[in-house]
Design an enzyme around this catalytic site. Structure first.
Site, short mmCIF file in Angstrom:
data_model
loop_
_atom_site.label_atom_id
_atom_site.label_comp_id
_atom_site.label_asym_id
_atom_site.label_seq_id
_atom_site.Cartn_x
_atom_site.Cartn_y
_atom_site.Cartn_z
N LYS A 1 0.83 -1.21 0.00
CA LYS A 1 0.00 0.00 0.00
C LYS A 1 0.86 1.26 0.00
O LYS A 1 0.57 2.21 -0.72
CB LYS A 1 -0.94 0.02 1.21
N LYS B 1 -3.29 -11.77 -10.16
CA LYS B 1 -4.46 -12.25 -9.42
C LYS B 1 -5.74 -11.58 -9.92
O LYS B 1 -5.69 -10.42 -10.34
CB LYS B 1 -4.24 -11.89 -7.95
N LYS C 1 -9.89 -6.72 -7.93
CA LYS C 1 -10.44 -5.46 -8.39
C LYS C 1 -9.34 -4.58 -9.00
O LYS C 1 -8.26 -4.46 -8.45
CB LYS C 1 -11.06 -4.77 -7.17
#
Ligand code: TRP
Length: 331
Positions: A111, A195, A198
């Site tokens: 992040k 992966k 979203k």
């Protein structure tokens, strides 16, 4: 009897990966265990989110839980923020976790990289502490989570051990991770090296099946999945990542082994196979989505479920918090 606990963050669009990794599995626990499944709404605040969007996502998750077969008579279904005890425990246990440990968390590091120099709230750093509190507060034994959350559960395990050693007793139950059985990761249909999660990138997003997609869109996404120039339906993740991903999806929905899929589709072309994958997915997803819609429209019912769940969850949370407050000397 074991106590099983898990939760999902109401942060955004849910994908087929969430379905296979979480919704599809959780209800299997409820027959033989005490299950606690919640909406991790406090965790959703760790990154900026619009209030209306957050609120709507919270109801989506509970409706998906119900659609997946979680029964409020058998499973304690609740909302994280309804249990004030979790925030008190968080304030206590934050002192028992080291800065270094939190700095090493993969999700945090990713992040920070992603957000670059933007302002990052402290909550994203302390995220695993709150998660550990969720786990401890119900004396959880088993925590089914996806691979991306494994490190957080392992950290919770370490914290529990340290706390117990410090106060010389079994004050916090040691939690264990349970990874989903259909353990193969579901990859993006356009870029099978990543992966299926979203994405804001519209090209990549075409390779993501969202639970909110309609039948036509889902079919189209599967039919346009990237494959290779070969024609055989054979499992080979290195050389045929696209087809192998579709095989994994088919296996998960049909509960069959890879070898069985190869046999079934021997001599079939990719188009035929893709159509079968779409059928397999939709056969299960359509009724799931219909149930979701029915629950989602009944907000009064969802609120009642949250209310009942909170009162059941708080009974246990209260006792555990009391035990911990006593042992550290606060009570
Ligand atoms: N971190 C989890 C997620 O990203 C949600 C979560 C919060 C959770 N607390 C938890 C999962 C405790 C399992 C146990 O979806």
């Amino acid at each position: 009897m074991s106590r099983v606990l898990s939760g999902i963050k109401p942060t955004g669009k849910l994908t087929l990966g969430n379905y296979l990794g979480s919704f599809r599995n959780f209800h299997n626990y409820q027959a033989e265990n005490e299950t606690f499944i919640f909406v991790a709404d406090l965790h959703a605040l760790t990154l900026p989110i619009e209030p209306d969007y957050l609120n709507s996502n919270i109801y989506d998750i509970i409706a998906y839980y119900l659609a997946s077969g979680l029964d409020p008579e058998k499973t304690v279904l609740f909302k994280q923020s309804d249990i004030y005890e979790v925030s008190v425990l968080d304030t206590i246990l934050i002192n028992y976790i080291y800065m270094g440990e939190l700095s090493r968390m993969i999700q945090y590091k990713e992040k920070v990289k992603e957000l670059n120099n933007a302002k990052i709230g402290v909550g994203i750093f302390t995220y695993p502490v709150l998660m550990a509190c969720d786990i401890f507060l119900y004396d959880s034994d088993i925590v089914p989570v996806g691979e991306d959350q494994r490190q957080h559960v392992e950290l919770a395990h370490d914290i529990a051990r340290r706390f117990n050693a410090r106060y010389k007793g079994e004050y916090i139950k040691l939690p264990h991770t349970a990874l989903p059985k259909a353990g193969k990761r579901i990859m993006n249909l356009v870029d099978p090296s990543r992966k299926m999660s979203k994405s804001d990138d519209s090209a990549i997003s075409k390779g993501v099946i969202y639970l909110e997609d309609n039948e036509k869109t889902i079919r189209k996404k599967i039919m346009s999945a990237v494959t290779d120039s070969d024609t055989k339906v054979i499992y080979d993740p290195t050389n045929k990542p696209g087809i192998s991903n579709l095989i994994n999806i088919y296996c998960a929905f049909k509960n069959v082994e890879v070898s069985e899929v190869e046999k079934r589709f021997e001599g079939a072309n990719y188009g035929t196979f893709k159509k079968a994958v779409a059928d397999a997915v939709l056969e299960e997803l359509i009724p799931f989505k219909e149930k979701f819609n029915t629950y989602r429209q009944n907000k009064a019912l969802l609120d009642q479920i949250f209310k009942d769940g909170a009162s059941k969850a708080r009974k246990i949370a209260d006792k555990v918090l009391d035990r911990i407050m006593k042992v550290v000397g606060l009570r």
